[in-house]
Design an enzyme around this catalytic site. Sequence first.
Site, PDB file in Angstrom:
ATOM      1  N   ASN A  39       0.904  -1.197  -0.011  1.00  0.00           N
ATOM      2  CA  ASN A  39      -0.099   0.029  -0.067  1.00  0.00           C
ATOM      3  C   ASN A  39       0.879   1.164   0.010  1.00  0.00           C
ATOM      4  O   ASN A  39       1.511   1.562   1.155  1.00  0.00           O
ATOM      5  CB  ASN A  39      -0.821   0.014   1.259  1.00  0.00           C
ATOM      6  CG  ASN A  39      -1.584   1.304   1.430  1.00  0.00           C
ATOM      7  OD1 ASN A  39      -1.707   1.902   0.504  1.00  0.00           O
ATOM      8  ND2 ASN A  39      -2.504   1.539   2.570  1.00  0.00           N
ATOM      9  N   LYS A  68      -0.029   4.057  -0.249  1.00  0.00           N
ATOM     10  CA  LYS A  68      -0.665   5.233   0.093  1.00  0.00           C
ATOM     11  C   LYS A  68      -0.601   6.487  -0.737  1.00  0.00           C
ATOM     12  O   LYS A  68      -0.397   6.432  -2.049  1.00  0.00           O
ATOM     13  CB  LYS A  68      -0.266   5.724   1.724  1.00  0.00           C
ATOM     14  CG  LYS A  68      -0.242   4.322   2.423  1.00  0.00           C
ATOM     15  CD  LYS A  68      -0.227   4.536   3.773  1.00  0.00           C
ATOM     16  CE  LYS A  68      -0.125   3.377   4.740  1.00  0.00           C
ATOM     17  NZ  LYS A  68      -0.282   3.329   6.015  1.00  0.00           N
ATOM     18  N   HIS A  74      -9.794   1.286   4.440  1.00  0.00           N
ATOM     19  CA  HIS A  74      -8.492   1.307   5.276  1.00  0.00           C
ATOM     20  C   HIS A  74      -8.925   2.346   6.124  1.00  0.00           C
ATOM     21  O   HIS A  74      -9.295   3.189   6.526  1.00  0.00           O
ATOM     22  CB  HIS A  74      -7.278   1.796   3.994  1.00  0.00           C
ATOM     23  CG  HIS A  74      -6.249   1.764   5.011  1.00  0.00           C
ATOM     24  ND1 HIS A  74      -5.591   2.606   5.661  1.00  0.00           N
ATOM     25  CD2 HIS A  74      -5.114   0.692   4.759  1.00  0.00           C
ATOM     26  CE1 HIS A  74      -4.517   2.392   6.177  1.00  0.00           C
ATOM     27  NE2 HIS A  74      -4.096   1.113   5.660  1.00  0.00           N
ATOM     28  N   GLU A 133      -7.063   4.674   7.530  1.00  0.00           N
ATOM     29  CA  GLU A 133      -7.012   6.019   7.204  1.00  0.00           C
ATOM     30  C   GLU A 133      -8.031   6.690   6.764  1.00  0.00           C
ATOM     31  O   GLU A 133      -8.263   7.968   6.900  1.00  0.00           O
ATOM     32  CB  GLU A 133      -5.543   6.038   6.588  1.00  0.00           C
ATOM     33  CG  GLU A 133      -4.182   5.999   7.450  1.00  0.00           C
ATOM     34  CD  GLU A 133      -2.999   5.044   6.684  1.00  0.00           C
ATOM     35  OE1 GLU A 133      -3.174   5.300   5.467  1.00  0.00           O
ATOM     36  OE2 GLU A 133      -2.176   4.860   7.452  1.00  0.00           O
ATOM     37  N   GLU A 165      -6.218  -5.253  10.403  1.00  0.00           N
ATOM     38  CA  GLU A 165      -4.914  -4.156  10.673  1.00  0.00           C
ATOM     39  C   GLU A 165      -5.358  -3.425  12.215  1.00  0.00           C
ATOM     40  O   GLU A 165      -6.134  -2.581  11.961  1.00  0.00           O
ATOM     41  CB  GLU A 165      -4.952  -3.156   9.394  1.00  0.00           C
ATOM     42  CG  GLU A 165      -4.617  -3.738   8.092  1.00  0.00           C
ATOM     43  CD  GLU A 165      -3.901  -2.879   7.260  1.00  0.00           C
ATOM     44  OE1 GLU A 165      -2.884  -2.998   7.066  1.00  0.00           O
ATOM     45  OE2 GLU A 165      -4.635  -1.907   7.011  1.00  0.00           O
ATOM     46  N   GLY A 201       1.857   1.960  11.095  1.00  0.00           N
ATOM     47  CA  GLY A 201       2.620   3.055  10.757  1.00  0.00           C
ATOM     48  C   GLY A 201       3.631   3.428  12.108  1.00  0.00           C
ATOM     49  O   GLY A 201       4.064   4.410  12.147  1.00  0.00           O
ATOM     50  N   SER A 257       3.018  -2.403  10.457  1.00  0.00           N
ATOM     51  CA  SER A 257       4.448  -2.222  10.739  1.00  0.00           C
ATOM     52  C   SER A 257       5.178  -3.663  10.602  1.00  0.00           C
ATOM     53  O   SER A 257       6.255  -3.834  11.373  1.00  0.00           O
ATOM     54  CB  SER A 257       4.746  -1.918  12.337  1.00  0.00           C
ATOM     55  OG  SER A 257       4.089  -0.323  12.343  1.00  0.00           O
TER      56      SER A 257
HETATM   57  C1  PEP Z   1      -1.222  -0.194   6.090  1.00  0.00           C
HETATM   58  O1  PEP Z   1      -1.350   1.292   6.123  1.00  0.00           O
HETATM   59  O2  PEP Z   1      -2.085  -0.788   5.711  1.00  0.00           O
HETATM   60  C2  PEP Z   1       0.124  -0.557   6.781  1.00  0.00           C
HETATM   61  C3  PEP Z   1       0.119  -1.925   7.114  1.00  0.00           C
HETATM   62  O3  PEP Z   1       1.071   0.292   6.980  1.00  0.00           O
HETATM   63  P1  PEP Z   1       2.574  -0.164   7.929  1.00  0.00           P
HETATM   64  O4  PEP Z   1       2.990  -1.402   7.103  1.00  0.00           O
HETATM   65  O5  PEP Z   1       3.179   1.333   7.635  1.00  0.00           O
HETATM   66  O6  PEP Z   1       2.274  -0.422   9.312  1.00  0.00           O
END
Ligand code: PEP
Length: 255
Positions: free
Chosen positions: A10, A12, A96, A98, A169, A175, A216
Amino acid sequence: MRKDKIVIANWKMKLTLAETLNLAKNMKAKLSELKKGTIVICPNFISLADVNKILKGSNIRVGAQNVFWEEKGAYTGEISPDLLVEAGCDYVIVGHSERRKYLLENYEIIHQKLKAVLNIDGLTPIVCIGENTDERKTDRRDFVLVDQLHQALGGIDIVGDQQIIIAYEPIWAIGSGIAIEPSEAEYAHKIIKLTLKDIFGLQIASNNFSIIYGGSIDGNNVKSFADIENIDGLLVGGASIDANEFYKVAKAILK
Ligand code: PEP
């Protein structure tokens, strides 16, 4: 039967147009040796068609980061499932965290989007669920996951071999640089599997759904997630905008 594993990048809104195309070219070269499983890259909307051209004929598929629920019409700024397919997408992320946070998407909207995506041949939804810090601290995680799944999937008809990916998630892990403990992910995935079984029955829950983890993941911690029974793959944010790091993640998972 064990499912093919999947790794999803992703990107973003982290890259310029030039950086996006450049990274797509690097990923194509770097990941070409990985022959197992499925690799998906989700760039920004306006790069989808160009990224699809770059990746044509490679082992990497293209996905979008969002979608609208209507087919066509006066919906300024929105993109329909059909348009995504036309731009070369095989996958789309729905709901998602976000978008839940900044665009106030809720599971009613996510349900509508999911229905629209399932109406279109050849587009696989990646539906995001996960608890926030407060819900985790107060031991409400299991309830939140069950509730989000019911809201997103309740009343949905799944026909034939239509695939749906559920991305667990935990919001606090996205993040943050702190991934969940693999054993905790395994437990959460079990809850998700049981809930899918409750809603759709064993056969559909096993054949039509994959459950992946996101939050992460990087080249260092990925190994502890590689052999967990009910983790079918990973959704990767930060570590996916570096071709070498994403290669490490994909290589560890797609065995
Ligand atoms: C995400 O935003 O779906 C995600 C997994 O981000 P990160 O790996 O940066 O935590």
